[in-house]
Enzyme design. Sequence first.
Site, PDB file in Angstrom:
ATOM      1  N   THR A   1      71.771  27.520  47.754  1.00  0.00           N
ATOM      2  CA  THR A   1      72.222  27.601  49.143  1.00  0.00           C
ATOM      3  C   THR A   1      72.528  29.053  49.462  1.00  0.00           C
ATOM      4  OG1 THR A   1      73.165  25.371  49.116  1.00  0.00           O
ATOM      5  CG2 THR A   1      73.995  26.874  50.780  1.00  0.00           C
TER       6      THR A   1
ATOM      7  N   LEU B   1      79.162  28.529  46.924  1.00  0.00           N
ATOM      8  CA  LEU B   1      77.977  27.871  47.456  1.00  0.00           C
ATOM      9  C   LEU B   1      77.091  27.499  46.278  1.00  0.00           C
ATOM     10  CD1 LEU B   1      77.076  30.294  50.419  1.00  0.00           C
ATOM     11  CD2 LEU B   1      78.201  28.067  50.588  1.00  0.00           C
ATOM     12  N   ASP B   2      76.341  26.424  46.410  1.00  0.00           N
ATOM     13  CA  ASP B   2      75.402  26.051  45.366  1.00  0.00           C
ATOM     14  C   ASP B   2      74.421  27.199  45.111  1.00  0.00           C
ATOM     15  OD1 ASP B   2      76.557  23.537  45.253  1.00  0.00           O
ATOM     16  OD2 ASP B   2      75.108  22.661  46.652  1.00  0.00           O
ATOM     17  N   LYS B   3      73.873  27.232  43.930  1.00  0.00           N
ATOM     18  CA  LYS B   3      72.951  28.304  43.550  1.00  0.00           C
ATOM     19  C   LYS B   3      71.860  28.514  44.589  1.00  0.00           C
ATOM     20  CE  LYS B   3      69.560  29.551  39.992  1.00  0.00           C
ATOM     21  NZ  LYS B   3      68.923  29.159  38.696  1.00  0.00           N
TER      22      LYS B   3
ATOM     23  N   ARG C   1      74.747  17.934  51.288  1.00  0.00           N
ATOM     24  CA  ARG C   1      73.570  17.331  50.673  1.00  0.00           C
ATOM     25  C   ARG C   1      73.790  15.833  50.448  1.00  0.00           C
ATOM     26  NH1 ARG C   1      72.839  21.160  45.592  1.00  0.00           N
ATOM     27  NH2 ARG C   1      70.908  19.950  45.297  1.00  0.00           N
TER      28      ARG C   1
END
Length: 340
Positions: free
Chosen positions: A162, A158-160, A263
Amino acid sequence: MTEKPDSSYINRTETDEAEILTEQEPVRFVLSLEEGGKRLDKIVAGRLEQYSRSRIQRWIEKGHVTVNGKPAQAKQTMVGDEEIVVFPQLAEEELAFAPEPVEFPVVFEDDDMVVVNKPAGLVVHPAAGNWSKTLLNGLLFRYPQSVSVPRAGIVHRLDKETSGLMVVARTLEAQTHLVRQLQARTVRREYLALVWGEAPESGTIDQPVGRHPRDRIKMAVLQTASGKPAITHYRRLETGVCHGSPVSLIKCRLETGRTHQIRVHMQFAGHPLVGDPLYGKSHLASVFHRQALHAFRLGLVHPSSGRPCEWMALLPDDMRNLLNQSMISEREQWYESDYS
């Protein structure tokens, strides 16, 4: 006879999450006029002191460093004011990261795998600018046996900024099994997101995603060969008002797992995520301290038992507070699965 796990599955880059496993976040900077007249390799080595100059020269030779969007040469002399983008490449010695006492919530664990409820702000995998205090470092500390599994068992990320659920393998066999599920698109993932505007009641975004052709930090919808298939289903749950502008709470269901997929797709649909610094509305970036995105449901087949498993994580406090400020009250039915 037990089939030996095919570890090549773990390193493939042509489908879904597998591309994320080896990809490092690019580093971008603009040269000062004082740096004019100097060689590119010397400038980059000075800016990225954690890497040797010989290594940087190899990256330049292989096209992993661009000047104003174009491949460069190590001995190329700079004028000043050029934009440099460096795509760091993992070296074998960097696969043996050090264990560190990084805290992370665990919602399930057994001998095969761990399901983590990743908090926002925690980087999943070491990369340029974040070589320590990542989830990988914490996994190596909490599960020392993970040192024998590539990337400490991480199969997707997961993105930082998120939050939400991730699965991590504890054995090579489990990692191979989970990567195969990701490639087969049978892992069930659902997200809650707050987006700008009044989104349609439901929809499917089937648009290829790839690295942005000009801004290499970002991803974008690309109708070219470099765009990879990406499919996001979404459904509007509630509407509200945030800082005087309409917002919608939506539920997203992924078929694919491209970098920044939700996103990028929601920006493409005209409804960027609230708080998104890359794809959101720049003049409203300070409304929320991160992209309002939470991975609340994860479903998969257990690598050993073959039984279907599913986990759910409620919204974290920061997103719940954001919804309250947007006049949206939490409801139990949000967390019902949209998978048939």
